[in-house]
Design a protein around this motif. Structure first.
Motif, PDB file in Angstrom:
ATOM      1  N   UNK B  22      83.468 -33.775 -71.073  1.00 13.45           N
ATOM      2  CA  UNK B  22      82.189 -33.048 -71.017  1.00 13.45           C
ATOM      3  C   UNK B  22      82.236 -31.741 -71.791  1.00 13.45           C
ATOM      4  N   UNK B  23      83.422 -31.110 -71.853  1.00  9.14           N
ATOM      5  CA  UNK B  23      83.519 -29.798 -72.519  1.00  9.14           C
ATOM      6  C   UNK B  23      84.076 -29.895 -73.943  1.00  9.14           C
ATOM      7  N   UNK B  24      83.884 -31.038 -74.564  1.00 10.14           N
ATOM      8  CA  UNK B  24      84.178 -31.124 -75.991  1.00 10.14           C
ATOM      9  C   UNK B  24      85.360 -31.968 -76.414  1.00 10.14           C
ATOM     10  N   UNK B  25      86.108 -32.529 -75.459  1.00  7.98           N
ATOM     11  CA  UNK B  25      87.267 -33.380 -75.767  1.00  7.98           C
ATOM     12  C   UNK B  25      88.181 -32.746 -76.817  1.00  7.98           C
ATOM     13  N   UNK B  26      88.536 -31.480 -76.570  1.00 10.43           N
ATOM     14  CA  UNK B  26      89.422 -30.745 -77.476  1.00 10.43           C
ATOM     15  C   UNK B  26      90.827 -31.346 -77.443  1.00 10.43           C
ATOM     16  N   UNK B  27      91.318 -31.791 -78.598  1.00 11.35           N
ATOM     17  CA  UNK B  27      92.608 -32.471 -78.657  1.00 11.35           C
ATOM     18  C   UNK B  27      93.792 -31.529 -78.856  1.00 11.35           C
ATOM     19  N   UNK B  46      82.761 -13.862 -94.390  1.00 12.78           N
ATOM     20  CA  UNK B  46      82.496 -14.631 -93.171  1.00 12.78           C
ATOM     21  C   UNK B  46      83.129 -13.885 -91.992  1.00 12.78           C
ATOM     22  N   UNK B  47      82.274 -13.223 -91.220  1.00 11.45           N
ATOM     23  CA  UNK B  47      82.767 -12.447 -90.074  1.00 11.45           C
ATOM     24  C   UNK B  47      83.162 -13.401 -88.952  1.00 11.45           C
ATOM     25  N   UNK B  48      84.256 -13.072 -88.274  1.00 11.73           N
ATOM     26  CA  UNK B  48      84.748 -13.925 -87.184  1.00 11.73           C
ATOM     27  C   UNK B  48      84.715 -13.130 -85.881  1.00 11.73           C
ATOM     28  N   UNK B  49      83.995 -13.658 -84.912  1.00 12.52           N
ATOM     29  CA  UNK B  49      84.014 -13.066 -83.576  1.00 12.52           C
ATOM     30  C   UNK B  49      84.338 -14.184 -82.581  1.00 12.52           C
ATOM     31  N   UNK B  50      84.658 -13.802 -81.368  1.00  6.44           N
ATOM     32  CA  UNK B  50      84.985 -14.795 -80.343  1.00  6.44           C
ATOM     33  C   UNK B  50      84.096 -14.584 -79.119  1.00  6.44           C
ATOM     34  N   UNK B  51      83.674 -15.673 -78.525  1.00  7.14           N
ATOM     35  CA  UNK B  51      82.970 -15.572 -77.247  1.00  7.14           C
ATOM     36  C   UNK B  51      83.792 -16.316 -76.196  1.00  7.14           C
ATOM     37  N   UNK B  52      83.696 -15.829 -74.956  1.00  3.57           N
ATOM     38  CA  UNK B  52      84.439 -16.486 -73.873  1.00  3.57           C
ATOM     39  C   UNK B  52      83.851 -17.871 -73.624  1.00  3.57           C
ATOM     40  N   UNK B  53      84.678 -18.885 -73.784  1.00  9.33           N
ATOM     41  CA  UNK B  53      84.233 -20.262 -73.524  1.00  9.33           C
ATOM     42  C   UNK B  53      85.460 -21.110 -73.173  1.00  9.33           C
ATOM     43  N   UNK B  54      85.381 -21.799 -72.037  1.00  9.14           N
ATOM     44  CA  UNK B  54      86.504 -22.618 -71.610  1.00  9.14           C
ATOM     45  C   UNK B  54      86.417 -23.998 -72.264  1.00  9.14           C
ATOM     46  N   UNK B  55      87.443 -24.330 -73.028  1.00 14.88           N
ATOM     47  CA  UNK B  55      87.508 -25.643 -73.678  1.00 14.88           C
ATOM     48  C   UNK B  55      88.830 -26.292 -73.281  1.00 14.88           C
ATOM     49  N   UNK B  56      88.811 -27.154 -72.244  1.00 14.34           N
ATOM     50  CA  UNK B  56      90.073 -27.761 -71.816  1.00 14.34           C
ATOM     51  C   UNK B  56      90.683 -28.620 -72.925  1.00 14.34           C
ATOM     52  N   UNK B  57      91.988 -28.551 -73.016  1.00 15.31           N
ATOM     53  CA  UNK B  57      92.692 -29.341 -74.029  1.00 15.31           C
ATOM     54  C   UNK B  57      93.475 -30.471 -73.386  1.00 15.31           C
ATOM     55  N   UNK B  58      94.361 -31.066 -74.176  1.00 15.16           N
ATOM     56  CA  UNK B  58      95.159 -32.192 -73.663  1.00 15.16           C
ATOM     57  C   UNK B  58      96.126 -31.746 -72.566  1.00 15.16           C
ATOM     58  N   UNK B  59      96.510 -30.456 -72.582  1.00 17.75           N
ATOM     59  CA  UNK B  59      97.375 -29.945 -71.511  1.00 17.75           C
ATOM     60  C   UNK B  59      96.646 -29.971 -70.165  1.00 17.75           C
TER      61      UNK B  59
END
Lengths: 204, 92
Positions: B22-27, B46-59
């Motif tokens: 559901x949260x993107x199937x981050x491998x 190309x400016x790079x910023x980060x936003x808080x977002x939980x993306x579960x991985x294979x771990x």
């Protein structure tokens, strides 16, 4: 009287043809777009992240880009990767040791192989790279774009002046700088690809 | 008890896989921030910023499988102990 007028005219003439002033560009960008991206592509794992704590100054003469010198500083604790545990390890003593070594710097002492086309100059910047307290001579390819009178457009007219955009992509070996040299290279690549995209301003 | 543990194990495994999908199937590894890129019009950077977002991985999926496996193992052990006791009481 005639002699005095002639002298004044000559002096004014020389003043108008004197070389352009060397401008000092400040790379502490108020808009926060400046960044350094790093990539490590090992057989088992690819790691990428960025840092946005960029500052420094560059002296640039639009009439003589080959004379460009300067120092760019990246604040080590702004190095970021999206995995929190990986970030903690990266900031730790074995890897970047950001508590002890707060800055990564590149000081450009001269340019060689300079080619200028319009407002764009490409060259190899010869200087010193310092990471984790280790300084090494390094030559990096740079593209310098001089944007005359563009500071006003970028600051909504609040400031007037010029912009200087510098881009560079090069690689360094982590073992050269004592960045956990014993870590297996199949998991963490030995070569770190760095891409710098920064803009500096010289207010008038 | 054994049945409850098996159901819980299945829920943990299926839940972790469902959350991961559901949260993107981050491998890759689990991420707690996501990169946002925006091009500065004047400089082209190309400016790079980060936003808080939980993306579960294979771990994250691996941890779900490990917890589910441990629960199922506990259920199996309880069942085995129970059977052993029953056999012992029948023999007596």
């Amino acid at each position: 009287m005639k002699k005095q007028i002639a002298t004044l005219i000559l002096a004014a003439g020389f003043a108008s043809i004197s070389p352009a002033e060397t401008l000092t560009f400040d790379f502490k960008d108020a808009k926060g777009v400046n960044n350094a991206v790093f990539k490590l592509d090992a057989p088992l794992e690819a790691i990428s992240g960025s840092a946005n704590g960029v500052s420094g100054t560059v002296k640039f003469d639009p009439e003589n880009p080959a004379a460009t010198t300067g120092k760019i500083v990246v604040t080590a604790d702004t190095l970021h990767v999206p995995n929190p545990m990986m970030k903690e390890h990266m900031h730790g003593a074995q890897w970047m040791d950001v508590a002890q070594h707060k800055e990564l710097t590149f000081e450009a002492k001269s340019l060689k192989n300079v080619k200028t086309d319009g407002n764009k100059t490409t060259a190899d910047a010869v200087g010193t790279m310092t990471m984790k307290g280790v300084s090494k001579a390094q030559t990096v390819p740079v593209t310098i774009t001089y944007l005359k009178d563009k500071l006003g457009a970028r600051s909504n007219g609040q400031m007037q002046g010029d912009l200087l955009v510098i881009r560079s992509t090069f690689t360094v070996k982590r073992s050269d700088f004592g960045i956990n040299p014993s870590a297996p290279t199949d998991k963490v690549a030995e070569e770190i690809e760095l891409t710098l995209s920064i803009a500096g301003a010289a207010a008038k | 008890m054994n049945r409850a543990l098996n159901i819980l194990a299945a829920l943990v495994v299926l839940g972790s896989v469902a959350v991961w999908l559901a949260l993107g199937a981050n491998r890759g590894w689990t991420k707690t921030s996501a990169q946002i890129k925006a091009v500065d019009e004047i400089t082209g950077i190309e400016a790079i910023t980060y936003e808080d977002r939980f993306q579960p991985g294979l771990d994250f999926v691996g941890a779900g499988l490990a917890v589910g496996g441990a629960l199922a193992g506990m259920g199996f052990l309880i069942l085995a102990t129970k059977n052993k006791r029953n056999k012992a009481s029948q023999a007596a």
